[in-house]
Motif scaffolding. Structure first.
Motif, PDB file in Angstrom:
ATOM      1  N   PRO A 275       0.834  -1.212   0.016  1.00  0.00           N
ATOM      2  CA  PRO A 275      -0.034   0.045  -0.117  1.00  0.00           C
ATOM      3  C   PRO A 275       0.761   1.290   0.073  1.00  0.00           C
ATOM      4  CG  PRO A 275      -0.638  -1.652   1.756  1.00  0.00           C
ATOM      5  CD  PRO A 275       0.607  -2.081   1.308  1.00  0.00           C
ATOM      6  N   ILE A 276       0.566   2.230  -0.966  1.00  0.00           N
ATOM      7  CA  ILE A 276       1.263   3.502  -1.068  1.00  0.00           C
ATOM      8  C   ILE A 276       0.643   4.447  -0.567  1.00  0.00           C
ATOM      9  CG2 ILE A 276       2.457   5.017  -2.568  1.00  0.00           C
ATOM     10  CD1 ILE A 276       4.251   2.509  -2.239  1.00  0.00           C
ATOM     11  N   SER A 277      -0.690   4.624  -0.791  1.00  0.00           N
ATOM     12  CA  SER A 277      -1.763   5.633  -0.342  1.00  0.00           C
ATOM     13  C   SER A 277      -3.092   5.067  -0.275  1.00  0.00           C
ATOM     14  CB  SER A 277      -1.549   6.777  -1.412  1.00  0.00           C
ATOM     15  OG  SER A 277      -2.020   6.301  -2.858  1.00  0.00           O
ATOM     16  N   THR A 278      -3.695   5.909   0.555  1.00  0.00           N
ATOM     17  CA  THR A 278      -5.185   5.641   0.383  1.00  0.00           C
ATOM     18  C   THR A 278      -5.779   6.900   0.213  1.00  0.00           C
ATOM     19  OG1 THR A 278      -7.416   4.885   1.803  1.00  0.00           O
ATOM     20  CG2 THR A 278      -5.483   6.226   3.040  1.00  0.00           C
ATOM     21  N   ALA A 279      -7.327   6.793  -0.503  1.00  0.00           N
ATOM     22  CA  ALA A 279      -7.756   8.494  -0.838  1.00  0.00           C
ATOM     23  C   ALA A 279      -9.239   8.225  -0.709  1.00  0.00           C
ATOM     24  CB  ALA A 279      -7.366   8.775  -2.260  1.00  0.00           C
ATOM     25  N   ARG A 280      -9.831   9.298  -0.604  1.00  0.00           N
ATOM     26  CA  ARG A 280     -11.395   9.764  -0.709  1.00  0.00           C
ATOM     27  C   ARG A 280     -11.637  10.508  -1.863  1.00  0.00           C
ATOM     28  NH1 ARG A 280     -14.596  14.224   1.147  1.00  0.00           N
ATOM     29  NH2 ARG A 280     -16.830  13.756   1.279  1.00  0.00           N
ATOM     30  N   THR A 281     -12.158  10.010  -2.879  1.00  0.00           N
ATOM     31  CA  THR A 281     -12.284  10.649  -4.187  1.00  0.00           C
ATOM     32  C   THR A 281     -13.734  10.894  -4.613  1.00  0.00           C
ATOM     33  OG1 THR A 281     -10.171   9.805  -5.115  1.00  0.00           O
ATOM     34  CG2 THR A 281     -12.068  10.413  -6.526  1.00  0.00           C
ATOM     35  N   CYS A 282     -14.087  12.130  -4.845  1.00  0.00           N
ATOM     36  CA  CYS A 282     -15.412  12.687  -5.108  1.00  0.00           C
ATOM     37  C   CYS A 282     -15.630  13.127  -6.462  1.00  0.00           C
ATOM     38  CB  CYS A 282     -15.904  13.577  -4.120  1.00  0.00           C
ATOM     39  SG  CYS A 282     -15.810  12.983  -2.378  1.00  0.00           S
ATOM     40  N   LEU A 283     -16.625  12.547  -7.385  1.00  0.00           N
ATOM     41  CA  LEU A 283     -16.784  12.885  -8.565  1.00  0.00           C
ATOM     42  C   LEU A 283     -18.397  13.373  -8.681  1.00  0.00           C
ATOM     43  CD1 LEU A 283     -15.214   9.797  -8.520  1.00  0.00           C
ATOM     44  CD2 LEU A 283     -14.895  10.818 -10.694  1.00  0.00           C
ATOM     45  N   PRO A 284     -18.962  14.315  -9.473  1.00  0.00           N
ATOM     46  CA  PRO A 284     -20.001  14.775  -9.600  1.00  0.00           C
ATOM     47  C   PRO A 284     -21.008  13.854 -10.197  1.00  0.00           C
ATOM     48  CG  PRO A 284     -18.883  16.027 -11.215  1.00  0.00           C
ATOM     49  CD  PRO A 284     -17.819  15.208 -10.404  1.00  0.00           C
ATOM     50  N   LEU A 285     -22.413  13.850  -9.570  1.00  0.00           N
ATOM     51  CA  LEU A 285     -23.388  12.718 -10.227  1.00  0.00           C
ATOM     52  C   LEU A 285     -24.441  13.636 -10.883  1.00  0.00           C
ATOM     53  CD1 LEU A 285     -23.831  10.287  -7.253  1.00  0.00           C
ATOM     54  CD2 LEU A 285     -22.890   9.756  -9.613  1.00  0.00           C
ATOM     55  N   PRO A 286     -25.135  13.445 -11.996  1.00  0.00           N
ATOM     56  CA  PRO A 286     -25.218  12.095 -12.418  1.00  0.00           C
ATOM     57  C   PRO A 286     -24.168  11.540 -13.565  1.00  0.00           C
ATOM     58  CG  PRO A 286     -26.709  13.343 -13.648  1.00  0.00           C
ATOM     59  CD  PRO A 286     -25.997  14.252 -12.515  1.00  0.00           C
ATOM     60  N   ARG A 287     -23.174  12.619 -13.990  1.00  0.00           N
ATOM     61  CA  ARG A 287     -22.512  12.409 -15.003  1.00  0.00           C
ATOM     62  C   ARG A 287     -21.324  11.016 -14.799  1.00  0.00           C
ATOM     63  NH1 ARG A 287     -17.317  16.397 -17.011  1.00  0.00           N
ATOM     64  NH2 ARG A 287     -16.579  14.975 -18.672  1.00  0.00           N
ATOM     65  N   PHE A 288     -20.948  10.622 -13.682  1.00  0.00           N
ATOM     66  CA  PHE A 288     -20.225   9.639 -13.333  1.00  0.00           C
ATOM     67  C   PHE A 288     -21.047   8.494 -12.285  1.00  0.00           C
ATOM     68  CE2 PHE A 288     -17.130  13.159 -13.809  1.00  0.00           C
ATOM     69  CZ  PHE A 288     -16.405  12.700 -14.716  1.00  0.00           C
ATOM     70  N   ALA A 289     -22.177   8.217 -12.756  1.00  0.00           N
ATOM     71  CA  ALA A 289     -23.032   7.140 -12.030  1.00  0.00           C
ATOM     72  C   ALA A 289     -22.186   5.718 -12.560  1.00  0.00           C
ATOM     73  CB  ALA A 289     -24.361   7.436 -12.657  1.00  0.00           C
ATOM     74  N   GLY A 290     -22.136   5.139 -11.613  1.00  0.00           N
ATOM     75  CA  GLY A 290     -21.473   3.542 -11.946  1.00  0.00           C
ATOM     76  C   GLY A 290     -19.945   3.753 -11.949  1.00  0.00           C
ATOM     77  N   PHE A 291     -19.172   4.762 -11.864  1.00  0.00           N
ATOM     78  CA  PHE A 291     -18.094   4.807 -11.866  1.00  0.00           C
ATOM     79  C   PHE A 291     -17.247   3.920 -10.821  1.00  0.00           C
ATOM     80  CE2 PHE A 291     -13.566   6.750 -11.196  1.00  0.00           C
ATOM     81  CZ  PHE A 291     -13.184   7.422 -12.506  1.00  0.00           C
ATOM     82  N   ASP A 292     -17.800   3.717  -9.556  1.00  0.00           N
ATOM     83  CA  ASP A 292     -17.248   2.872  -8.826  1.00  0.00           C
ATOM     84  C   ASP A 292     -17.264   1.408  -9.323  1.00  0.00           C
ATOM     85  OD1 ASP A 292     -20.075   2.884  -8.709  1.00  0.00           O
ATOM     86  OD2 ASP A 292     -20.104   1.966  -6.984  1.00  0.00           O
ATOM     87  N   ARG A 293     -18.172   0.826 -10.132  1.00  0.00           N
ATOM     88  CA  ARG A 293     -17.920  -0.305 -10.604  1.00  0.00           C
ATOM     89  C   ARG A 293     -16.870  -0.430 -11.781  1.00  0.00           C
ATOM     90  NH1 ARG A 293     -23.562   0.378 -10.342  1.00  0.00           N
ATOM     91  NH2 ARG A 293     -23.766   1.246 -12.598  1.00  0.00           N
ATOM     92  N   ALA A 294     -16.686   0.909 -12.602  1.00  0.00           N
ATOM     93  CA  ALA A 294     -15.598   0.724 -13.623  1.00  0.00           C
ATOM     94  C   ALA A 294     -14.212   0.804 -12.630  1.00  0.00           C
ATOM     95  CB  ALA A 294     -15.858   1.888 -14.175  1.00  0.00           C
ATOM     96  N   TYR A 295     -14.068   1.470 -11.760  1.00  0.00           N
ATOM     97  CA  TYR A 295     -13.046   1.395 -10.977  1.00  0.00           C
ATOM     98  C   TYR A 295     -12.535   0.112 -10.286  1.00  0.00           C
ATOM     99  CZ  TYR A 295      -9.140   2.793  -7.672  1.00  0.00           C
ATOM    100  OH  TYR A 295      -8.073   2.966  -6.855  1.00  0.00           O
ATOM    101  N   ALA A 296     -13.492  -0.341  -9.643  1.00  0.00           N
ATOM    102  CA  ALA A 296     -13.500  -1.763  -9.165  1.00  0.00           C
ATOM    103  C   ALA A 296     -12.944  -2.846 -10.154  1.00  0.00           C
ATOM    104  CB  ALA A 296     -14.711  -2.329  -8.459  1.00  0.00           C
TER     105      ALA A 296
END
Length: 249
Positions: free
Chosen positions: A150-171
């Protein structure tokens, strides 16, 4: 004798004022610095080290804790204790990409999604993302690794609805950059960066395989897409002993 019955005992100095755990820590540190224990190598078990030095496991445990506090080793729950890799040079500039930085260093990059939720933007997030207070935002909690460390941990926030489902793409993809490509974003740049430092909280230390009390580098950043629209506000915590930040002009 060792666990197998043939491990030679490394003699410690007795009665000279230097605690046994300190002698063990110094001896192992010297082996690491000389390269006899290479980066990424797993140390022998506590039982094996106790046999080698002729001490009890509590003494070995204290020596390993001292090495962890010095940033020379890291203990991974259920796996053992490993020699820390050299610091990763981490450039901060117009285009900062974790995966590219780690790959250029010859190491394998991956990001783990820990949690995701839709939340209302508070005053700070609204300002960072150029949206209204209370507008919906996708919040991601992630851990970023180089060769499994582990190098880093992060809290990332993206505006909705533009990035709806981004969590699934990232995972699925393990990378912010690769996930953005799924949304038609081929390039994005850094609008602002603020750097600080603080001690890791207990949950952060556990997430990053850190000894309690280790120092973290804090980075607050905002990214924009090619049109200059704010798309990402991130609060990252980097392990100070595992990276060397390089601020590019």
């Amino acid at each position: 004798m060792g666990e197998s019955g043939d491990t030679p005992v490394t003699a410690l100095s007795r009665g000279e004022g230097l605690a046994a755990w300190r002698q063990i820590a110094d001896g192992l540190a010297a082996e690491i610095e000389a390269g006899r224990l290479a980066a990424g190598a797993q140390l022998p078990t506590e039982a094996a080290l106790a046999a080698r030095f002729g001490v009890n496991r509590h003494t070995v445990r204290r020596a390993l804790a001292a090495l962890a506090e010095r940033g020379l080793v890291r203990a991974t729950q259920g796996r053992g204790t490993f020699v820390e890799a050299p610091r990763l040079a981490y450039p901060i500039g117009l285009r900062t990409r974790f995966s590219e930085i780690v790959s250029r260093a010859g190491r394998e990059a991956w990001g783990d999604l820990i949690a995701a939720a839709s939340i209302p933007a508070d005053d700070g997030l609204a300002e960072d993302l150029g949206i209204g207070v209370g507008d919906p935002v996708l919040e991601l909690l992630t851990v970023h690794r180089a060769d499994g460390t582990p190098i880093s941990t992060a809290r990332t926030c993206l505006p909705l609805p533009r990035f709806a489902g981004f969590d699934r793409a990232y995972a699925a993809l393990g990378s912010i950059t690769r996930a953005y490509a799924e949304y038609g974003i081929a390039d994005y740049t850094r609008l602002s960066t603020r750097i600080g430092a603080r001690v890791a909280a207990a949950d952060e230390a556990a997430r990053l395989d850190l000894a309690p009390g280790r120092v973290l580098i804090t980075i607050a950043s905002v990214n924009v897409d090619a049109a200059g629209t704010r798309i990402q506000a991130t609060r990252s915590l980097f392990v100070a002993d595992r990276v060397e930040l390089v601020v590019e002009g």
